[in-house]
Scaffold this active site. Sequence first.
Site, mmCIF file in Angstrom:
data_model
loop_
_atom_site.group_PDB
_atom_site.id
_atom_site.type_symbol
_atom_site.label_atom_id
_atom_site.label_comp_id
_atom_site.label_asym_id
_atom_site.label_seq_id
_atom_site.Cartn_x
_atom_site.Cartn_y
_atom_site.Cartn_z
ATOM 1 C CB THR A 55 -0.879 0.288 1.509
ATOM 2 O OG1 THR A 55 -1.297 1.005 1.531
ATOM 3 C CG2 THR A 55 0.217 -0.223 2.693
ATOM 4 C CG ASP A 56 -1.293 5.032 -1.203
ATOM 5 O OD1 ASP A 56 -1.553 4.388 -0.155
ATOM 6 O OD2 ASP A 56 -1.703 5.825 -1.568
ATOM 7 C CD GLU A 57 -3.542 3.042 4.247
ATOM 8 O OE1 GLU A 57 -2.910 2.728 5.704
ATOM 9 O OE2 GLU A 57 -4.814 2.417 3.517
ATOM 10 C CE1 TYR A 79 -3.330 -3.027 5.627
ATOM 11 C CE2 TYR A 79 -2.995 -0.866 5.217
ATOM 12 C CZ TYR A 79 -3.239 -2.113 5.012
ATOM 13 O OH TYR A 79 -3.331 -1.694 3.233
ATOM 14 C CE LYS A 124 0.453 -4.382 2.561
ATOM 15 N NZ LYS A 124 -0.204 -6.146 2.141
HETATM 16 N N1 LIG Z 1 -7.479 -2.230 -0.180
HETATM 17 C C1 LIG Z 1 -6.447 -1.550 -0.877
HETATM 18 O O1 LIG Z 1 -6.980 0.246 -1.532
HETATM 19 C C2 LIG Z 1 -5.439 -1.533 -0.865
HETATM 20 C C3 LIG Z 1 -4.511 -0.736 -1.426
HETATM 21 C C4 LIG Z 1 -3.015 -0.954 -2.077
HETATM 22 C C5 LIG Z 1 -2.799 -2.338 -1.486
HETATM 23 N N2 LIG Z 1 -3.800 -2.890 -0.542
HETATM 24 C C6 LIG Z 1 -2.666 -4.306 -0.019
HETATM 25 O O2 LIG Z 1 -3.151 -5.664 -1.545
HETATM 26 C C7 LIG Z 1 -3.406 -6.403 -0.777
HETATM 27 C C8 LIG Z 1 -5.086 -6.934 -0.727
HETATM 28 O O3 LIG Z 1 -6.112 -6.440 -0.300
HETATM 29 P P1 LIG Z 1 -8.217 -6.555 0.040
HETATM 30 O O4 LIG Z 1 -8.385 -4.449 0.138
HETATM 31 O O5 LIG Z 1 -7.757 -6.866 -0.898
HETATM 32 O O6 LIG Z 1 -7.732 -6.879 1.443
HETATM 33 P P2 LIG Z 1 -9.050 -7.965 1.864
HETATM 34 O O7 LIG Z 1 -8.949 -8.045 3.469
HETATM 35 O O8 LIG Z 1 -10.227 -7.538 1.042
HETATM 36 O O9 LIG Z 1 -8.558 -8.874 1.828
HETATM 37 C C9 LIG Z 1 -7.581 -10.208 2.682
HETATM 38 C C10 LIG Z 1 -7.643 -11.857 1.912
HETATM 39 O O10 LIG Z 1 -6.800 -12.348 2.576
HETATM 40 C C11 LIG Z 1 -7.247 -13.371 3.353
HETATM 41 N N3 LIG Z 1 -6.249 -13.273 4.497
HETATM 42 C C12 LIG Z 1 -6.064 -13.313 5.433
HETATM 43 N N4 LIG Z 1 -5.590 -13.318 6.653
HETATM 44 C C13 LIG Z 1 -4.721 -14.236 5.922
HETATM 45 C C14 LIG Z 1 -3.881 -15.564 6.190
HETATM 46 N N5 LIG Z 1 -2.871 -15.880 7.234
HETATM 47 N N6 LIG Z 1 -3.639 -16.511 5.144
HETATM 48 C C15 LIG Z 1 -4.104 -17.134 4.250
HETATM 49 N N7 LIG Z 1 -5.372 -16.031 3.608
HETATM 50 C C16 LIG Z 1 -5.574 -14.958 4.655
HETATM 51 C C17 LIG Z 1 -8.883 -13.251 3.711
HETATM 52 O O11 LIG Z 1 -8.978 -14.128 3.881
HETATM 53 C C18 LIG Z 1 -8.890 -12.707 2.835
HETATM 54 O O12 LIG Z 1 -9.651 -12.888 1.525
HETATM 55 C C19 LIG Z 1 -3.465 -6.198 1.277
HETATM 56 O O13 LIG Z 1 -2.173 -7.264 1.056
HETATM 57 C C20 LIG Z 1 -3.664 -5.206 1.150
HETATM 58 O O14 LIG Z 1 -2.484 -4.486 1.967
HETATM 59 C C21 LIG Z 1 -5.122 -3.420 -0.416
#
Ligand SMILES: NC(=O)c1ccc[n+]([C@@H]2O[C@H](COP(=O)([O-])OP(=O)(O)OC[C@H]3O[C@@H](n4cnc5c(N)ncnc54)[C@H](O)[C@@H]3O)[C@@H](O)[C@H]2O)c1
Length: 369
Positions: A135-137, A160, A164
């Site tokens: 993430t950009d955070e 969080y 990350k």
């Molecule tokens: N949503 C955003 O805006 C955003 C932006 C930038 C980066 N990200 C990154 O992208 C990734 C996905 O984000 P998202 O919004 O889809 O998250 P989300 O919370 O919707 O989904 C996370 C998924 O990971 C699974 N999970 C959690 N712990 C686990 C473990 N120990 N083993 C296996 N699976 C596990 C969960 O069951 C879920 O399906 C994350 O790493 C997040 O940091 C998200």
Amino acid sequence: MPERKTVLVTGGSGFIGANLVRRLIQNYRVVNLDRLTYAANPLSLADLDTHPAYEFVHASIADRERVSALLTRTQPDAILHLAAESHVDRSIEDAEDFIQTNVVGTYVLLEAARGYWNNLPQGRKADFRFLHVSTDEVFGSLGANGYFSETTPYAPNSPYSASKASSDHFVRAYHHTHGLPTVITNCSNNYGPYQFPEKMIPLMILNAISGKTLPVYGQGTNVRDWIYVEDHCRALQLAFEKGIAGETYVFGADTEQVNLDLVHKICALLDEIAPVDENPLTRGRGLNTYAGLIRFVTDRPGHDQRYAIDSAKARRELGWSPREDFESGLRKTVEWYLSNPKWVAQASGGAYSEWMQKNYAWRAHKEAK
Ligand SMILES: NC(=O)c1ccc[n+]([C@@H]2O[C@H](COP(=O)([O-])OP(=O)(O)OC[C@H]3O[C@@H](n4cnc5c(N)ncnc54)[C@H](O)[C@@H]3O)[C@@H](O)[C@H]2O)c1
């Protein structure tokens, strides 16, 4: 038909993961490793259950033995690591799961990947990629000016983003120390279908349509640079197919929005699509618009003021650029949530609704008095 390459996606049942799996299944054999936490919704990929190129594995990335055995059995050409605890508010309440999954889990996955990668034949070894989706955070907060880029120093502010940032550093170190061909991507806020309803855009859509208050942190002046999830998924595919090992790429769609303006845009779309006087949950309550449900609530502690991304490197080196216009992407998103009540009901049940009740609805209600 040429034989498909195999990708292991972690967290494929979450928001971005489900969109990514849907994209990759068109060309790859996809193995989805997901622990199915509260944030996962099995309905997001239910139609792929019988797809011959799709396999779901219910396990944690922190289970070293299962992950190692899975790698040996499925022989992936790339690991796309998305599994994480991802909600800032929950990390403020309790950071334990964030450390266990985002930090320890990523370390375990890296170790398993290293063991697997070390035993690959030379050609496959060079082509292998471990893509870490971040993430950009991790870069902290911006003032009124400036942009995050690949060279911005890390300054995570929330538990969080600290977790990350830690995982990013481990991934970087595994490239530097062990030569594992890693790529790190840092992306701005995503929106679109399949996002769990605790996140801002689905929360506002679903609260509004249910006639609940719309809780806006502080004065609603925080700025986020929104990217449509399909643009992010296309970027991720390019990053593992074309990205150079050891490199980082940041992605954003040049769509900065002030939080309060964004909530008003969602309300305006709903006013058009599902007018308050036609909605049984809002009719007869003296509302002219869904914006009448907006309530300002106590700000999130340590709330970052502004995020914005300069994705010149990704545009130049990966040939990527965002395609979705924000207004049309937001409309599509609102329409998706209104058209998928089964998915919403599955996501909104049980423990989540209790948590939601405690942290949002109750707070907004209390402070409105
Ligand atoms: N949503 C955003 O805006 C955003 C932006 C930038 C980066 N990200 C990154 O992208 C990734 C996905 O984000 P998202 O919004 O889809 O998250 P989300 O919370 O919707 O989904 C996370 C998924 O990971 C699974 N999970 C959690 N712990 C686990 C473990 N120990 N083993 C296996 N699976 C596990 C969960 O069951 C879920 O399906 C994350 O790493 C997040 O940091 C998200």
